[in-house]
Design an enzyme around this catalytic site. Structure first.
Site, PDB file in Angstrom:
ATOM      1  CG  HIS A 181       7.553 -12.617   7.034  1.00  0.00           C
ATOM      2  ND1 HIS A 181       7.451 -11.586   6.130  1.00  0.00           N
ATOM      3  CD2 HIS A 181       8.867 -12.796   7.264  1.00  0.00           C
ATOM      4  CE1 HIS A 181       8.669 -11.149   5.853  1.00  0.00           C
ATOM      5  NE2 HIS A 181       9.542 -11.859   6.526  1.00  0.00           N
ATOM      6  CD  GLU A 185      15.877  -8.405   2.814  1.00  0.00           C
ATOM      7  OE1 GLU A 185      15.054  -9.286   3.060  1.00  0.00           O
ATOM      8  OE2 GLU A 185      16.029  -7.387   3.535  1.00  0.00           O
ATOM      9  CG  ASP A 209      11.757  -9.326   1.198  1.00  0.00           C
ATOM     10  OD1 ASP A 209      10.557  -9.277   0.869  1.00  0.00           O
ATOM     11  OD2 ASP A 209      12.126  -9.278   2.383  1.00  0.00           O
ATOM     12  CB  CYS A 238      19.489 -15.629   5.889  1.00  0.00           C
ATOM     13  SG  CYS A 238      19.051 -13.948   5.459  1.00  0.00           S
TER      14      CYS A 238
END
Ligand code: PEP
Ligand code: MG
Length: 575
Positions: A195, A436, A460, A507
Site C-alpha cells: 500500500h 482477493e 492480494d 482494480c
C-alpha cells in the site's frame, strides 16, 4: 563518486533532484552507561531532541493540507500537549541523572512506565491515547538517534527538487505527502503492490521501492537521478549521465502532454468494443486527478485512508461528507466505495502491527464483522450519500458465504436504522465483493449468487496465490502477474462471471499496467480501475487494440506454462 542502486520501479518517469533523507519507522533502543560528568550533556541532548520534535509538529500543523480530515490539526495539537507534559519532557532527564544512562534509555524507561499506567485506566477514551504517547515518544527517539522524524521542507518550488529517500514508510505516512510536490520518492523496503507503493504511485511522480540499502548509502542533499521506469537510482551522476537523463526527462514530459489530449476520447477498441476506465482513489481530494485523467467513474475508493493519521475514528457525519463530496464531484458517473480495509499494513492501532501474519489476519471484512457498530456507522454514511450520485458499495476480502451473508445482514440493519430515523437513501444501491482470496476466486458461486458485481483485487489475489508478502522487499521480485496460475484464475473469474452475467472489474495494480492491458482485454475484461496516472497510457493501448485479433492469442497464453515463452507471447501481443 557515482553510484547506481537497483530496486523495483512502481511509478514510471524520470526525476532529478537532491536527496532528502526520511527516517526509519522502527527503532532499536541502545542502553549504555554514562560518566557523571556527561550527565549535563546527555540531558541537553534530550532537551534538543524534544525541541526538534516540537518544531516538527508545529511546522506540520502549519501545513495541514486542505483535503485533510478535520481532526488532523487536533491530532497534532494533542501530540504537542503530550510532548509538553513533564512526564515525557522532564522525567527522562531525572532518570538520566539518577541512573547515569543514555537519553534513549531514559526515555524508554519512562515511556514503558507511562504505558503501564495507561493499561490500568478504565476510561476508554483516555486508554486510547496510549498510541499517541507511543507515537510522540518514537518521534523523540528518532530525533535522538540523529535521524529526525519527517519534517516537511518549506512549501514552494524547492520541494520540486527533492527526492525523498526512506528506509520504510507506512501508507499512512505517504498519504500525508499528497500535500507536497516532491520530485520523487524511493524506499528500501516494500513490494510493488504494497500500500505504501500504491499511495506513492498516486502521487504521480517517479517512485522506486525495494532498494534495500539506499537510505544508508545516500547522503543528504546529494544529486539523485530516479528512473522509475527502469527501477534504478543514480547517485551523484557525472555530467554526461546527467545531461542524458535531462534529455530523457524532457521527452517523457512531452509524451505525457500528448497523451493528455486523449482525456475526453472514449476508450473504444479498433473494432468498436467499449471499455470502462475508472480511477482508484484514497481521499476525496484525489477526484480532481481522476477527472483530469479522463476517468469515467471511480472503481475503488479505499475509504480506510479516512481512518488513518488521526487519534480517533471519523464519525458518521464526517464519513457522509467525504462520500457525498466524491459522488457529487463525479457528477452522475459511477462511484464504487469500498468498506474500510483496515488491518495488515494499514493499522489504526499500532499495537496490532505485532500480529505475526497481519496479511492473513484480522483485516478488511473480517475486522468489520468483529466491530459491527463501527461497520454500520460506515454503511449508514454510505447509504445517506447514495442520494448524491451513482453509488456502489464494495466489500473487500470476502472468503466464505457466511461473511457475505453477515455483511449483507448488517447492511439491512443499517437501512432499517435509517428508516427508523426517517432518513432517505437509495434502497437499490448495488453491492459487490472483491475477489482477493484464491478460495473465493475458485468457488466464485459463493459471491456471484449473493452479490451484484465483482471486483478483482489482483494485489492480494497474487499475494495469496504466490505466497509472497506484498510488503516484503526480499520477495518483491517474485511478484508475477504472468504466473500461469494467476492467468488461469483470472480466466476462470472472467468466464464464470460472463456466464452468470455479473459485471466484473479489476482494480488491483494489474489493471494499470499497460503491458497487461491487451492480455486482460483478450481474456474478457471490459472494466479496469487504476490510479489516475495510468489512465492515459491504458486508454491509448485500448484505442490501438483490435480485440477480435487479440482475444484468441490472449486465450492461447492461458495454456502456456513456460515463463520465458509467456513473456515472448506478451511482447508479441503488445507489438
Ligand atoms: C487489491 O488487493 O488488488 C486491491 C485493489 O486492494 P488493496 O490494494 O487496497 O488491498
Ligand atoms: Mg486488496
Amino acid at each position: 563518486m557515482s553510484l547506481t542502486i537497483h530496486g523495483i520501479g512502481v511509478s514510471g518517469g524520470i526525476a532529478i533532484g537532491h536527496a532528502h533523507l526520511v527516517s526509519h519507522t522502527k527503532l532499536e533502543v541502545a542502553h549504555y552507561d554514562i560518566p557523571a560528568e556527561q550527565v549535563a550533556d546527555e540531558s541537553a541532548r534530550f532537551d534538543a531532541a524534544v525541541k526538534t520534535v516540537r518544531d516538527e509538529l508545529e511546522q506540520l500543523r502549519g501545513t495541514v493540507p486542505a483535503g485533510a480530515p478535520a481532526e488532523f490539526g487536533a491530532f497534532i495539537d494533542l501530540h504537542l500537549m503530550i510532548l509538553a507534559d513533564s512526564t515525557l519532557s522532564v522525567v527522562p532527564r531525572t532518570i538520566i541523572r539518577s541512573e547515569f544512562c543514555n537519553a534513549e534509555w531514559a526515555l524508554k524507561i519512562q515511556t514503558d512506565e507511562l504505558l503501564q499506567q495507561f493499561d490500568t485506566i478504565e476510561d476508554s477514551y483516555l486508554r486510547e491515547r496510549r498510541t499517541d504517547v507511543i507515537q510522540v515518544a518514537q518521534r523523540v527517539m528518532k530525533a535522538l538517534s540523529g535521524q529526525p522524524g519527517y519534517a516537511p521542507p518549506p512549501a514552494g518550488d524547492s520541494e520540486r527538487n527533492l527526492v525523498l529517500v526512506a528506509h520504510d514508510l507506512s501508507p499512512a505516512d505517504v498519504v500525508l505527502f499528497k500535500q507536497h510536490q516532491f520530485a520523487s520518492f524511493v524506499t528500501d523496503l516494500g513490494g510493488v503492490t504494497s500500500h505504501t507503493a500504491i499511495v506513492a504511485r498516486s502521487l504521480n511522480i517517479p517512485c522506486i521501492v525495494a532498494l534495500h540499502h539506499a537510505r544508508q548509502l545516500v547522503r543528504e542533499n546529494e544529486i539523485i537521478i530516479v528512473d522509475g521506469t527502469q527501477g534504478v537510482i543514480i547517485v551523484d551522476p557525472d555530467a554526461q549521465v546527467l545531461a542524458e537523463y535531462q534529455l530523457l526527462q524532457r521527452e517523457f514530459g512531452l509524451e505525457r502532454q500528448k497523451l493528455r489530449r486523449l482525456r475526453d476520447t472514449p476508450a473504444r477498441t479498433l473494432d468498436g468494443i467499449d471499455v470502462e476506465l475508472h480511477a482508484n482513489i484514497e481521499l476525496p481530494g484525489d477526484v480532481a486527478l481522476a477527472l483530469d485523467g479522463g476517468a469515467t467513474g471511480i472503481g475503488l475508493f479505499r475509504t480506510e485512508f479516512l481512518f488513518l493519521n488521526r487519534p480517533d475514528l471519523p464519525d458518521e457525519d464526517e464519513q457522509f461528507e467525504a462520500y457525498r463530496q466524491v459522488l457529487e464531484e463525479m457528477d452522475g458517473r459511477p462511484v464504487t466505495i469500498r468498506t474500510y480495509d483496515l488491518g495488515a499494513d494499514k493499522q489504526i492501532d499500532d499495537s496490532a502491527r505485532l500480529a505475526t501474519n497481519p496479511a492473513l489476519g484480522l483485516r478488511a471484512i473480517r475486522l468489520c464483522l468483529t466491530e459491527p457498530k463501527r461497520f454500520i456507522t460506515q454503511l449508514r454514511a454510505m447509504l445517506r450519500a447514495s442520494l448524491h450520485g451513482k453509488l456502489k458499495i464494495l466489500i473487500p476480502m470476502l472468503m466464505n458465504a457466511s461473511e457475505v451473508d453477515q455483511a449483507l445482514q448488517l447492511l439491512e440493519q443499517a437501512k432499517r436504522s435509517l428508516d427508523d430515523d426517517g432518513i432517505t437513501y437509495d434502497r437499490n444501491v448495488p453491492v459487490g465483493g472483491m475477489v482477493e482470496i484464491p478460495a473465493a476466486a475458485l468457488a466464485l458461486g459463493l459471491l456471484t449468487k449473493r452479490l451484484d458485481f465483482l471486483s478483482v483485487g489482483t494485489n492480494d489475489l497474487i499475494q495469496y496465490m504466490l505466497a509472497i508478502d506484498r510488503t516484503d522487499d526480499t520477495v518483491a521480485h517474485l511478484y508475477d502477474p504472468l504466473h500461469p496460475a494467476v492467468l488461469m484464475v483470472l480466466g476462470h473469474i472472467f468466464r464464470t462471471a460472463g456466464k452468470v452475467g455479473i459485471p466484473v472489474s479489476v482494480c488491483g495494480e494489474m489493471a494499470g499496467d499497460v503491458a497487461l492491458t491487451r492480455l486482460l482485454l483478450g481474456l474478457g475484461l471490459r472494466r479496469f480501475s487504476m490510479h489516475s496516472a495510468h489512465l492515459p497510457d491504458v486508454k491509448q493501448r485500448v484505442l490501438k487494440t483490435h480485440l477480435a485479433e487479440t482475444a484468441p492469442f490472449a486465450r492461447r497464453m492461458l495454456r502456456a506454462t513456460d515463463p520465458g515463452r509467456l513473456h515472448l507471447m506478451l511482447d508479441k501481443l503488445n507489438a
